[in-house]
Scaffold this active site. Structure first.
Site, PDB file in Angstrom:
ATOM      1  N   SER A  20       0.840  -1.217   0.000  1.00 23.33           N
ATOM      2  CA  SER A  20       0.000   0.000   0.000  1.00 23.33           C
ATOM      3  C   SER A  20       0.867   1.256   0.000  1.00 23.33           C
ATOM      4  CB  SER A  20      -0.965   0.012   1.186  1.00 23.33           C
ATOM      5  OG  SER A  20      -0.280   0.175   2.403  1.00 23.33           O
ATOM      6  N   ASN A  21       2.024   1.189   0.637  1.00 24.55           N
ATOM      7  CA  ASN A  21       2.930   2.345   0.609  1.00 24.55           C
ATOM      8  C   ASN A  21       3.573   2.509  -0.761  1.00 24.55           C
ATOM      9  OD1 ASN A  21       3.158   3.649   3.421  1.00 24.55           O
ATOM     10  ND2 ASN A  21       3.054   1.439   3.813  1.00 24.55           N
ATOM     11  N   HIS A  73       8.821   2.921   8.926  1.00 18.83           N
ATOM     12  CA  HIS A  73       8.532   2.048  10.064  1.00 18.83           C
ATOM     13  C   HIS A  73       7.292   2.560  10.792  1.00 18.83           C
ATOM     14  CE1 HIS A  73       9.150  -0.869  13.156  1.00 18.83           C
ATOM     15  NE2 HIS A  73       9.217   0.061  14.090  1.00 18.83           N
ATOM     16  N   GLU A  83      23.366  -1.673  10.145  1.00 20.79           N
ATOM     17  CA  GLU A  83      22.484  -2.810  10.404  1.00 20.79           C
ATOM     18  C   GLU A  83      21.548  -2.611  11.592  1.00 20.79           C
ATOM     19  OE1 GLU A  83      24.710  -6.486  10.308  1.00 20.79           O
ATOM     20  OE2 GLU A  83      25.806  -5.895   8.509  1.00 20.79           O
ATOM     21  N   GLU A 107       1.359   6.801   7.427  1.00 19.96           N
ATOM     22  CA  GLU A 107       2.544   6.378   6.671  1.00 19.96           C
ATOM     23  C   GLU A 107       2.492   6.875   5.235  1.00 19.96           C
ATOM     24  OE1 GLU A 107       4.282   2.243   8.248  1.00 19.96           O
ATOM     25  OE2 GLU A 107       2.435   2.032   7.112  1.00 19.96           O
TER      26      GLU A 107
HETATM   27  C1  GAR Z   1       4.035  -0.860   6.800  1.00 15.63           C
HETATM   28  O1  GAR Z   1       3.238  -0.600   7.945  1.00 15.63           O
HETATM   29  C2  GAR Z   1       5.497  -0.618   7.099  1.00 15.63           C
HETATM   30  O2  GAR Z   1       5.729   0.489   7.921  1.00 15.63           O
HETATM   31  C3  GAR Z   1       5.853  -1.902   7.792  1.00 15.63           C
HETATM   32  O3  GAR Z   1       5.234  -2.890   6.993  1.00 15.63           O
HETATM   33  C4  GAR Z   1       4.000  -2.359   6.489  1.00 15.63           C
HETATM   34  C5  GAR Z   1       3.928  -2.616   4.998  1.00 15.63           C
HETATM   35  O4  GAR Z   1       2.673  -2.226   4.489  1.00 15.63           O
HETATM   36  N1  GAR Z   1       7.270  -2.053   7.912  1.00 15.63           N
HETATM   37  C6  GAR Z   1       7.854  -2.523   9.025  1.00 15.63           C
HETATM   38  O5  GAR Z   1       7.230  -2.940   9.973  1.00 15.63           O
HETATM   39  C7  GAR Z   1       9.378  -2.485   9.019  1.00 15.63           C
HETATM   40  N2  GAR Z   1       9.877  -2.792  10.313  1.00 15.63           N
HETATM   41  P1  GAR Z   1       2.445  -2.158   2.917  1.00 15.63           P
HETATM   42  O6  GAR Z   1       3.021  -3.453   2.330  1.00 15.63           O
HETATM   43  O7  GAR Z   1       0.967  -2.075   2.745  1.00 15.63           O
HETATM   44  O8  GAR Z   1       3.177  -0.944   2.395  1.00 15.63           O
END
Ligand code: GAR
Length: 205
Positions: free
Chosen positions: A15-16, A111, A149, A181
């Protein structure tokens, strides 16, 4: 100089990725998503990339492959797109220096928590559980550079607070986090990809 080239790494829904692709198409980000790389063949983000006409690469870890060996293959796939920025948008593998040393200063991570809080997976669920226990009333989202890292850690490019309303549902809180986000990511990338004064100068007369 052409528009900056963004490569997006995904592991899931995307979605991002979609928010960034749409913002580039609408002119809100002065850049192009030139490639999408996934470590999971089932990632719905790959379907989104195909629908947007964006080239994709699938880099699945082999059994018993070292993290460094995987990251070298991953870096080769990303480098094939000649990116200016490498965006981790729901990328759920920790990266080693075998990857990061190939893209110094240009790896950006999203994040779903505030800087210094709730690193790793299931951050939204953990924030919700802490709120139910009375230990927090808000969480948030952040975008940061990835110099090393450290997990979900690095110089912050932007963050937003998201209130946790425990009279509502976890699903609503998750929606609020994802909305934050999408907005923050577009805002930060628009700023990173904005033309500099040097870019705008014409050739010497
Ligand atoms: C998002 O909430 C992103 O911030 C998170 O995974 C999701 C992906 O959503 N990332 C983490 O937790 C990294 N530690 P999406 O696939 O719908 O963009």
């Amino acid at each position: 100089m052409g528009r900056p080239r963004i490569v997006v790494l995904i592991s899931g829904t995307g979605s991002n990725l979609q928010a960034v692709v749409d913002a580039c198409a609408a002119g809100h980000i002065g850049a192009d998503v030139v490639g999408v790389v996934s470590n999971d063949s089932d990632a719905y983000g790959l379907v989104r990339a195909d629908a947007a006409g964006i080239d994709t690469r699938l880099v699945v870890a082999h059994a018993d492959e070292s993290r460094q060996a995987y990251d070298t293959r991953l870096a080769d796939a990303v480098a094939s797109f000649d990116p200016d920025w490498v965006l981790l948008a729901g990328w759920m593998r920790l990266l080693t220096m075998a990857f990061l040393d190939r893209f110094t200063g240009v790896v950006v991570n999203l994040h779903p928590a505030l800087p210094g809080e709730l690193p790793g997976t299931r951050s939204i669920e953990r924030a919700w559980a802490e709120a139910l226990a009375g230990d927090r009333s808000s969480s948030g989202v952040m975008v940061h550079l990835v110099p090393d890292e450290g997990v979900d850690d690095g110089p912050t490019l932007g963050s937003r607070v998201v209130p946790v309303d425990t009279s509502g549902t976890l699903e609503q809180f998750a929606t609020d986090v994802h909305d934050a986000e999408h907005a923050l990511l577009v805002e930060v990338l628009a700023s990173l990809c904005a033309p500099t004064t040097t870019d705008q100068e014409g050739p010497p007369t």
